[in-house]
Design a protein around this motif. Structure first.
Motif, PDB file in Angstrom:
ATOM      1  N   GLY A 253      31.394   4.276  48.112  1.00 33.21           N
ATOM      2  CA  GLY A 253      31.526   2.894  47.663  1.00 33.21           C
ATOM      3  C   GLY A 253      32.912   2.542  47.188  1.00 33.21           C
ATOM      4  N   GLN A 254      33.841   3.483  47.260  1.00 33.65           N
ATOM      5  CA  GLN A 254      35.216   3.232  46.835  1.00 33.65           C
ATOM      6  C   GLN A 254      35.994   2.495  47.934  1.00 33.65           C
ATOM      7  OE1 GLN A 254      37.370   6.798  45.844  1.00 33.65           O
ATOM      8  NE2 GLN A 254      39.231   5.736  45.232  1.00 33.65           N
ATOM      9  N   ARG A 255      37.058   1.782  47.545  1.00 35.25           N
ATOM     10  CA  ARG A 255      37.980   1.151  48.490  1.00 35.25           C
ATOM     11  C   ARG A 255      39.314   1.869  48.359  1.00 35.25           C
ATOM     12  NH1 ARG A 255      36.318  -3.882  46.315  1.00 35.25           N
ATOM     13  NH2 ARG A 255      37.512  -3.192  44.519  1.00 35.25           N
ATOM     14  N   MET A 256      39.715   2.579  49.382  1.00 36.82           N
ATOM     15  CA  MET A 256      40.942   3.377  49.361  1.00 36.82           C
ATOM     16  C   MET A 256      41.919   2.850  50.407  1.00 36.82           C
ATOM     17  SD  MET A 256      42.514   6.064  47.994  1.00 36.82           S
ATOM     18  CE  MET A 256      41.473   7.422  47.441  1.00 36.82           C
ATOM     19  N   GLY A 257      43.198   2.821  50.050  1.00 37.60           N
ATOM     20  CA  GLY A 257      44.226   2.387  50.973  1.00 37.60           C
ATOM     21  C   GLY A 257      45.075   3.550  51.448  1.00 37.60           C
ATOM     22  N   VAL A 258      45.537   3.479  52.698  1.00 39.34           N
ATOM     23  CA  VAL A 258      46.489   4.445  53.248  1.00 39.34           C
ATOM     24  C   VAL A 258      47.765   3.656  53.525  1.00 39.34           C
ATOM     25  CG1 VAL A 258      47.006   6.058  55.105  1.00 39.34           C
ATOM     26  CG2 VAL A 258      44.669   5.863  54.256  1.00 39.34           C
ATOM     27  N   ILE A 259      48.794   3.902  52.734  1.00 45.40           N
ATOM     28  CA  ILE A 259      50.023   3.099  52.773  1.00 45.40           C
ATOM     29  C   ILE A 259      51.152   3.918  53.379  1.00 45.40           C
ATOM     30  CG2 ILE A 259      51.693   1.826  51.361  1.00 45.40           C
ATOM     31  CD1 ILE A 259      49.470   1.505  49.252  1.00 45.40           C
ATOM     32  N   ALA A 260      51.838   3.334  54.352  1.00 48.59           N
ATOM     33  CA  ALA A 260      52.958   4.041  54.994  1.00 48.59           C
ATOM     34  C   ALA A 260      53.728   3.079  55.874  1.00 48.59           C
ATOM     35  CB  ALA A 260      52.462   5.220  55.817  1.00 48.59           C
ATOM     36  N   GLY A 261      54.939   3.490  56.239  1.00 48.49           N
ATOM     37  CA  GLY A 261      55.705   2.750  57.229  1.00 48.49           C
ATOM     38  C   GLY A 261      55.198   3.073  58.621  1.00 48.49           C
ATOM     39  N   SER A 262      55.831   2.483  59.609  1.00 51.18           N
ATOM     40  CA  SER A 262      55.395   2.699  60.990  1.00 51.18           C
ATOM     41  C   SER A 262      55.778   4.101  61.456  1.00 51.18           C
ATOM     42  CB  SER A 262      56.044   1.660  61.906  1.00 51.18           C
ATOM     43  OG  SER A 262      57.456   1.726  61.802  1.00 51.18           O
ATOM     44  N   GLY A 263      54.888   4.731  62.234  1.00 48.69           N
ATOM     45  CA  GLY A 263      55.174   6.030  62.828  1.00 48.69           C
ATOM     46  C   GLY A 263      55.133   7.203  61.887  1.00 48.69           C
ATOM     47  N   VAL A 264      54.448   7.071  60.741  1.00 52.89           N
ATOM     48  CA  VAL A 264      54.393   8.163  59.763  1.00 52.89           C
ATOM     49  C   VAL A 264      53.081   8.937  59.845  1.00 52.89           C
ATOM     50  CG1 VAL A 264      54.633   8.722  57.292  1.00 52.89           C
ATOM     51  CG2 VAL A 264      55.958   6.862  58.267  1.00 52.89           C
ATOM     52  N   GLY A 265      52.083   8.397  60.546  1.00 57.54           N
ATOM     53  CA  GLY A 265      50.857   9.173  60.735  1.00 57.54           C
ATOM     54  C   GLY A 265      49.595   8.530  60.219  1.00 57.54           C
ATOM     55  N   LYS A 266      49.608   7.208  59.965  1.00 52.93           N
ATOM     56  CA  LYS A 266      48.393   6.541  59.477  1.00 52.93           C
ATOM     57  C   LYS A 266      47.258   6.649  60.496  1.00 52.93           C
ATOM     58  CE  LYS A 266      50.091   2.463  59.051  1.00 52.93           C
ATOM     59  NZ  LYS A 266      51.370   2.817  59.671  1.00 52.93           N
ATOM     60  N   SER A 267      47.573   6.323  61.742  1.00 53.10           N
ATOM     61  CA  SER A 267      46.518   6.294  62.770  1.00 53.10           C
ATOM     62  C   SER A 267      45.932   7.678  63.014  1.00 53.10           C
ATOM     63  CB  SER A 267      47.082   5.722  64.076  1.00 53.10           C
ATOM     64  OG  SER A 267      47.493   4.380  63.901  1.00 53.10           O
ATOM     65  N   VAL A 268      46.786   8.699  62.983  1.00 53.39           N
ATOM     66  CA  VAL A 268      46.295  10.072  63.190  1.00 53.39           C
ATOM     67  C   VAL A 268      45.386  10.482  62.040  1.00 53.39           C
ATOM     68  CG1 VAL A 268      46.978  12.479  63.456  1.00 53.39           C
ATOM     69  CG2 VAL A 268      48.340  10.689  64.524  1.00 53.39           C
ATOM     70  N   LEU A 269      45.766  10.101  60.810  1.00 53.44           N
ATOM     71  CA  LEU A 269      44.961  10.450  59.639  1.00 53.44           C
ATOM     72  C   LEU A 269      43.590   9.789  59.689  1.00 53.44           C
ATOM     73  CD1 LEU A 269      44.805  11.871  56.876  1.00 53.44           C
ATOM     74  CD2 LEU A 269      45.762   9.790  55.859  1.00 53.44           C
ATOM     75  N   ILE A 270      43.547   8.488  59.974  1.00 57.38           N
ATOM     76  CA  ILE A 270      42.241   7.817  59.995  1.00 57.38           C
ATOM     77  C   ILE A 270      41.415   8.257  61.200  1.00 57.38           C
ATOM     78  CG2 ILE A 270      43.140   5.822  58.738  1.00 57.38           C
ATOM     79  CD1 ILE A 270      42.823   4.290  61.468  1.00 57.38           C
ATOM     80  N   ASP A 271      42.094   8.694  62.263  1.00 64.98           N
ATOM     81  CA  ASP A 271      41.363   9.227  63.416  1.00 64.98           C
ATOM     82  C   ASP A 271      40.599  10.480  63.015  1.00 64.98           C
ATOM     83  OD1 ASP A 271      41.440  11.106  66.047  1.00 64.98           O
ATOM     84  OD2 ASP A 271      41.332   8.996  66.608  1.00 64.98           O
ATOM     85  N   THR A 272      41.243  11.357  62.236  1.00 66.31           N
ATOM     86  CA  THR A 272      40.583  12.573  61.757  1.00 66.31           C
ATOM     87  C   THR A 272      39.436  12.232  60.817  1.00 66.31           C
ATOM     88  OG1 THR A 272      42.662  13.803  61.942  1.00 66.31           O
ATOM     89  CG2 THR A 272      40.941  14.773  60.576  1.00 66.31           C
ATOM     90  N   ILE A 273      39.682  11.269  59.905  1.00 75.94           N
ATOM     91  CA  ILE A 273      38.635  10.884  58.951  1.00 75.94           C
ATOM     92  C   ILE A 273      37.452  10.252  59.683  1.00 75.94           C
ATOM     93  CG2 ILE A 273      38.113   9.347  57.027  1.00 75.94           C
ATOM     94  CD1 ILE A 273      40.959   9.768  56.025  1.00 75.94           C
ATOM     95  N   ALA A 274      37.726   9.412  60.676  1.00 79.61           N
ATOM     96  CA  ALA A 274      36.644   8.777  61.432  1.00 79.61           C
ATOM     97  C   ALA A 274      35.737   9.801  62.103  1.00 79.61           C
ATOM     98  CB  ALA A 274      37.223   7.824  62.483  1.00 79.61           C
ATOM     99  N   GLY A 275      36.328  10.907  62.532  1.00 89.25           N
ATOM    100  CA  GLY A 275      35.552  11.918  63.232  1.00 89.25           C
ATOM    101  C   GLY A 275      34.810  12.880  62.331  1.00 89.25           C
ATOM    102  N   HIS A 276      35.224  12.974  61.054  1.00 87.81           N
ATOM    103  CA  HIS A 276      34.653  14.023  60.194  1.00 87.81           C
ATOM    104  C   HIS A 276      34.098  13.529  58.864  1.00 87.81           C
ATOM    105  CE1 HIS A 276      36.111  17.121  62.926  1.00 87.81           C
ATOM    106  NE2 HIS A 276      37.280  16.517  62.942  1.00 87.81           N
ATOM    107  N   ALA A 277      34.283  12.250  58.521  1.00 90.10           N
ATOM    108  CA  ALA A 277      33.747  11.750  57.257  1.00 90.10           C
ATOM    109  C   ALA A 277      32.221  11.820  57.272  1.00 90.10           C
ATOM    110  CB  ALA A 277      34.214  10.318  57.020  1.00 90.10           C
ATOM    111  N   VAL A 278      31.638  12.121  56.119  1.00 89.74           N
ATOM    112  CA  VAL A 278      30.184  12.238  55.999  1.00 89.74           C
ATOM    113  C   VAL A 278      29.612  10.875  55.618  1.00 89.74           C
ATOM    114  CG1 VAL A 278      28.284  13.376  54.794  1.00 89.74           C
ATOM    115  CG2 VAL A 278      30.374  14.653  55.319  1.00 89.74           C
ATOM    116  N   ALA A 279      28.989  10.190  56.582  1.00 86.06           N
ATOM    117  CA  ALA A 279      28.399   8.870  56.354  1.00 86.06           C
ATOM    118  C   ALA A 279      27.276   8.657  57.355  1.00 86.06           C
ATOM    119  CB  ALA A 279      29.465   7.775  56.504  1.00 86.06           C
TER     120      ALA A 279
END
Length: 442
Positions: free
Chosen positions: A161-187
């Motif tokens: 139920g938390q709201r978490m932000g991933v903050i970064a400039g372009s090309g630092v790895g935001k999309s790769v990080l959320i891709d991993t979370i999307a595949g492995h988060a428990v929901a």
């Protein structure tokens, strides 16, 4: 083909037919995607179908009024739009269709499939702007959320139920990080909104995640960067509405929105078209308010027991941490993960700046031993990074600072703990056990 036609006929039989005349109007002006329509008094947020010269229809959305005329913005291109074209009301004002049929599908901001599959049979109507709940109807964040990333699970523990932000400039790895979370988060269900991203990224994401057993618990809402701003904004609202619908059914939903900055850009374009003056670095007040309204829709429901855990990426334009969207997001979110370009350039993945990242609910989710271990590791990492240049130049003398000495001694172990291979998952309890073990040796 026959099976698909049978499904379509079944849907048509169940559809309710409205009695009465169909509202129509006429195009009287068009200026850069903004269409002025006379004779069609529809509420803001309603859709209209504009007839084109070829006999097709182009959808547009009502975004304002002027001198008794409706101001509409096209959801597509202005190709073949002509003066005095007929415009008719389309769909139900302010509502979208949601349902179980969305699971395992990829759709656009209007709920139309983009994965090549059959039409969706969704019969439940849901407000596009969401159903506002009172502050006391929101249950507190009291259970930890396993996102699959070791450094987040251990040092910035998220809650259901938390709201978490991933903050970064372009090309630092935001999309790769959320891709991993999307595949492995428990929901129970994962809703992913890809707003204003490259079409290639959308295609790659769907190909990776819409397969196997995972497909049946995921919904993808995608509108690439070359689409109209109102369609991008609508897609973010639609994805949040889908997450709210499943929460109302008692499900624990993971909502990933990439990116919140592109939503703010879309809202800014709409506001400027309507003549609203720019304020904070060109962002009108309504654009930043749109971000706040969107984020506030996530959270726990005390009534149904369901939850929407939100993960929002925020693009820091020019790596500026004081960007208005970054400031607004950081103020309304329950925590943030800051990605460092310096760490990314060293090949450190995920490039999480641990001392600058935090979870505001972590203290309520972990044991005192885990909280103390996380605090001590944060201190070691911060001391090492603050003195990095001094150590690299050879100007530091061992023994001058016991904390720095210990941080340098444990540096290989710390780096191994913080780094994680792409696609690898480390569950919550394993990450916390590894953290306690490492600090016990410190």
């Amino acid at each position: 083909m026959i099976a698909e036609l049978q499904l379509e006929l079944a849907r048509m039989r169940k559809a309710s037919v409205r009695a009465g005349p169909v509202l129509t109007g006429r195009v009287v002006a068009c200026d850069g995607g903004l269409v002025e329509v006379a004779g069609l008094p529809l509420p803001i947020g309603s859709l209209g179908a504009i007839e084109t010269e070829s006999g097709d229809e182009s959808l547009a959305e009502v975004i304002g009024f002027r001198a008794g005329h409706s101001l509409m913005m096209l959801l597509g291109d202005t190709v073949l739009l002509q003066p005095d074209a007929v415009v008719r009301a389309h769909g139900d004002p302010g509502t979208v269709r949601v349902g179980e049929a969305l699971l395992g599908r990829a759709v656009d901001g209007l709920g139309v499939p983009i994965d090549g599959g059959p039409s969706l049979d969704c019969t439940t109507e849901w407000p596009l702007a969401g159903k506002r709940e009172g502050a006391l109807e929101r249950a507190p964040v009291s259970q930890p959320f396993d996102c699959g990333i070791r450094s987040i699970n251990a040092l910035a523990t998220m809650g259901i139920g938390q709201r978490m932000g991933v903050i970064a400039g372009s090309g630092v790895g935001k999309s790769v990080l959320i891709d991993t979370i999307a595949g492995h988060a428990v929901a129970d269900i994962t809703v992913v909104a890809l707003i204003g991203e490259r079409a290639r990224e959308v295609s790659d994401f769907v190909a990776r995640h819409m397969a196997g057993s995972q497909r049946g618990r995921m919904v993808v809402v995608a509108v690439p960067a070359d689409h109209a701003p109102n369609l991008r904004l609508r897609a973010a609202q639609y994805a949040t509405g889908v997450a709210e619908y499943f929460r109302s059914r008692g499900k624990r939903v993971m909502l990933i929105l990439d990116s919140l900055t592109r939503v703010a850009h879309a809202a800014r374009e709409l506001a400027l078209v309507l003549g609203e003056p720019g304020a904070a670095r060109g962002y009108p007040p309504s654009a930043l308010a749109a971000v706040t309204k969107l984020v506030e829709r996530a959270g726990n429901s005390a009534r149904t027991g369901g939850a929407v855990t939100g993960l929002y990426t925020v693009l820091a334009d020019g790596d500026d941490a004081q960007d208005p969207v970054v400031d607004t997001a950081r103020a309304i979110l329950d925590g943030h993960i800051l990605l460092s370009r310096d760490l990314a350039q060293r090949g450190h993945y995920p490039a999480i700046d641990v001392p600058a990242s935090l979870s505001r609910v972590m203290q309520d989710l972990v044991s005192p031993e885990n909280a103390e271990a996380a605090r001590r590791l944060r201190a070691l990492i911060a001391t090492r990074e603050d003195n990095r240049d001094l150590v690299m130049m050879g100007a530091y003398r061992a023994g001058s600072d016991p904390v720095l000495d210990r941080a340098l001694e444990l540096s290989p172990t710390i780096d191994a703990f913080l780094q994680q291979e792409r696609g690898e998952a480390v569950d919550l309890f394993e990450a916390q056990a590894q953290l306690r073990s490492m600090i016990a040796d410190a």
